[in-house]
Motif scaffolding. Structure first.
Motif, mmCIF file in Angstrom:
data_model
loop_
_atom_site.group_PDB
_atom_site.id
_atom_site.type_symbol
_atom_site.label_atom_id
_atom_site.label_comp_id
_atom_site.label_asym_id
_atom_site.label_seq_id
_atom_site.Cartn_x
_atom_site.Cartn_y
_atom_site.Cartn_z
ATOM 1 N N SER A 249 35.066 49.344 91.137
ATOM 2 C CA SER A 249 33.869 48.668 90.626
ATOM 3 C C SER A 249 33.937 48.426 89.127
ATOM 4 N N ILE A 252 34.707 44.838 87.633
ATOM 5 C CA ILE A 252 33.658 43.843 87.422
ATOM 6 C C ILE A 252 32.492 44.526 86.713
ATOM 7 N N GLY A 256 29.741 45.335 89.487
ATOM 8 C CA GLY A 256 30.414 46.312 90.331
ATOM 9 C C GLY A 256 29.645 47.609 90.450
ATOM 10 N N VAL A 260 28.098 49.104 94.018
ATOM 11 C CA VAL A 260 28.647 50.334 94.597
ATOM 12 C C VAL A 260 27.600 51.441 94.650
#
Length: 360
Positions: A249, A252, A256, A260
């Motif tokens: 994650s 990004i 991200g 997540v």
């Protein structure tokens, strides 16, 4: 219209070297788009060698002979690759299939938690809305489970190709590290002898992209590893899968971590319920994310020009739409490279108006 285009061409492409560089960028992009699947092992090997070259350079500065430095770094890469293929990847895949098998039970438990919300917050949440959300999530979970089964069956014929790629990748990485100067010299013969613009842009791209890519590789290992240790100590189910997702994650930023957090919270809630254990899991997870954003990122990327959050989101959407998952994964390095190219691109200063202009 013709005058405007002529003015833009004179401003940004007055240098012959800039025109050659533009053609190289266009042909390189077309080659990746149309030949990317065929050249996937070569592209992956170039990226890996690009990451490892920084460690080789550091060893050379410490006085280590070049052959020893290259072999040592290559053996380190080989150990990480073997550990990933035969250690982490099977564990993550086993937890993915186990999670897919337990998806119906998890959905039922989530439904029981969700059914309490309309009683406690009747003005905010309605039973009809909850049923609609539950049906959509259940259908999506069923589709994901079916995809996992079909993927595992349909991927059997591709195992031979994957094994060939896994053999080719280390070989290519070794030769890219060992013969880096030879390969770069061969490519340089195809370019103009006098290329100050290309050298300037290469130095800028190498500084920005190399530091970013290498820093992200280290960040993934640190964040994913610390998350796995923390979740394992707290007894969180599917610790390897969740830590793998948390590690990826960081590729990004902003998006991200937000995405997540949802599976981490769901699995912790289903495993421990509303209570102190769930709160501890989320607090530790939040501390890891805070340390990553406020300590690790500034430490690793002090020499990299940070991108604006809007640029990051646009890059993820654009490159993800063009190249799918790989585009999302490499969106930030590609945006960093484009920013470095635009920053170093020569722009011809507009000539001042004649001294007599505007006078009668």
């Amino acid at each position: 219209m013709v005058r405007i285009l002529r003015g833009l061409a004179d401003k940004y492409f007055s240098d012959d070297e800039a025109v050659i560089l533009l053609l190289l960028l266009v042909f390189g992009t077309l080659a990746i788009v149309y030949l990317g699947a065929m050249l996937a092992p070569v592209i992956a090997a170039v990226i890996v060698a690009f990451i490892l070259q920084g460690l080789v350079v550091k060893l050379l500065k410490l006085g280590v002979p070049q052959g020893v430095a290259v072999i040592g770094v290559f053996l380190l890469f080989l150990g990480i690759l073997v550990g990933f293929l035969f250690g982490l990847l099977p564990l993550v895949w086993a937890q993915v299939t186990s999670l897919a098998g337990e998806a119906p039970r998890i959905m039922r438990e989530l439904q029981s938690y969700m059914e309490v919300l309309p009683q406690e917050y009747p003005n905010l949440v309605s039973i009809e809305a909850l049923h609609t959300v539950y049906q959509e999530v259940t259908a999506e979970a069923a589709r994901m489970t079916q995809w996992l089964v079909s993927f595992s069956l349909s991927s059997i014929p591709d195992l031979v190709a994957i094994m060939i790629y896994m053999v080719l990748l280390p070989i290519l990485v070794f030769f890219f590290l060992k013969d880096r100067q030879v390969l770069l010299s061969a490519l340089a013969r195809l370019l103009p002898h006098q290329r100050p613009l290309m050298l300037h842009i290469w130095e800028e791209v190498n500084l920005q992209c190399a530091n970013y890519v290498r820093g992200k590789a280290v960040e993934i290992l640190i964040v994913g590893g610390s998350t796995y240790v923390a979740f394992k100590l707290l007894g969180v189910p599917y610790a390897a899968l969740l830590s793998f997702l948390v590690g990826l994650s960081v590729v990004i930023p902003y998006i991200g971590a937000a995405v997540v957090t949802v599976p981490v919270a769901i699995i912790a809630l289903v495993a421990f319920g509303w209570g102190s254990h769930f709160i501890w899991v989320m607090v530790i997870y939040g501390i890891i994310q805070a340390l990553d954003g406020n300590v690790l990122v500034p430490l690793l990327f002090s020499e990299v020009n940070n991108l604006h959050p809007v640029v990051i989101i646009v890059a993820v959407l654009f490159f993800g739409g063009v190249w799918g998952l790989w585009g999302v994964f490499f969106a930030i390095p590609l945006a960093t490279m484009l920013k470095a190219i635009f920053s170093a691109w020569p722009v011809k200063d507009e000539l001042p108006p004649p001294s007599g202009a505007g006078q009668a």
